[in-house]
Design a protein around this motif. Sequence first.
Motif, short mmCIF file in Angstrom:
data_model
loop_
_atom_site.label_atom_id
_atom_site.label_comp_id
_atom_site.label_asym_id
_atom_site.label_seq_id
_atom_site.Cartn_x
_atom_site.Cartn_y
_atom_site.Cartn_z
N VAL A 230 0.84 -1.20 0.00
CA VAL A 230 0.00 0.00 0.00
C VAL A 230 0.87 1.25 0.00
CG1 VAL A 230 -1.65 1.34 1.36
CG2 VAL A 230 -1.96 -1.13 1.10
N ALA A 234 1.13 4.14 -2.97
CA ALA A 234 0.89 5.55 -2.66
C ALA A 234 2.09 6.41 -3.06
CB ALA A 234 0.60 5.71 -1.17
N LEU A 238 2.38 9.31 -5.94
CA LEU A 238 2.79 10.64 -5.51
C LEU A 238 3.99 11.14 -6.31
CD1 LEU A 238 2.59 13.02 -3.52
CD2 LEU A 238 4.08 11.72 -1.96
N SER A 257 9.52 1.89 0.60
CA SER A 257 8.67 0.81 1.09
C SER A 257 9.50 -0.40 1.51
CB SER A 257 7.65 0.41 0.02
OG SER A 257 8.29 -0.11 -1.13
#
Length: 357
Positions: A230, A234, A238, A257
């Motif tokens: 997730v 994101a 972005l 991440s």
Amino acid sequence: MTILIPAYEPDIRLLALIEKLQAVCNFKIVVVDDGSGHAYSGIFKTVQDYGCTVLTHTTNQGKGRALKTGFRYIQETGESDGVVCADSDGQHLPQDILKISQEINAFKGHIILGCRRFTGNVPMRSRFGNTITRMVYSFSTGKSIYDTQTGLRGFSSDMLDWLCSVSGERFEYEMNILLEADKEDFSFREVDIDTVYHHNHSSHFRTIIDSAKVYLPILKFSASSLLSGVLDIALLLLIQSIYPNLLLAVVGARVCSSVFNYTLNRVFVFSKGNRTGFQSSLKKYFTLVLIIMALNYGLLYMINLQFGVPLFYAKLLTETILFLFSYLIQKRLVFKDRRGSSGPVMFKGPEYFKPTF
């Protein structure tokens, strides 16, 4: 060979099972009274009169603890052949218990599982629950076991130390055995057995609480990658919105991440029994990150730019493809448990009364 039967508030089906077993074999039988209380003392007295060993918990501690109490006692007696675990409610037939014992002798180093095929009059809850557990277990480990919830299992005597060290006090213990087995290089062998179900109102499996405990080891293993995925999506969106360069977006999102995922996996997911050094696991992890990053970019390029799939959906499809691959490599190589033999296990305090005969 020893037959181990954990029992909590059993009925006459336990006595019937013991009678049938003693009619067809001369195996030692150990029954663990998991805090059933005075109302059930008559049944356990009869079990003793049959010549079986009864170990007694003063309070209910759960099936996992009852099994470990039995394993410890059996180890202390010097059992050299193996142990067959069976339930006390009559769902495991004597001929199937004997079948498991024969497989223990024939396949050393294997965990023998009595596999039900769920044919005939099987409650929908049991059929559905085992199907879901089987799918989640297979997805998380890459191994296929048809009956993950079977209570009929066989272990060779050299597994007793390890069995006492596996975490879990209640029904989750049996799932933890399956999850931890590959760390000790134990293989599985499934043996078909009859599917027997009674109209059982005495089942002590608490649907919500114990189901959560059974699935927790798997869900914890999956949650880290899901949260990281997730975050990755994101950050990708972005960065792409600020600076429309696919390569930069993929690399930047993956680095951030990955640091998040590594921290979760080392501290939360693989903390128990993980003795892989920090530098070693870090190198392996980020080598994996580079491999997945290359695969990620290649798949995204093909799906998004070549086939014209919108970036968001292309990313979801890519992550789905790489999800299982990442899990398996992390579990088997990056954070692999290096414990080896666990050695003698120490228990805190007297947890059961030994028989006096």
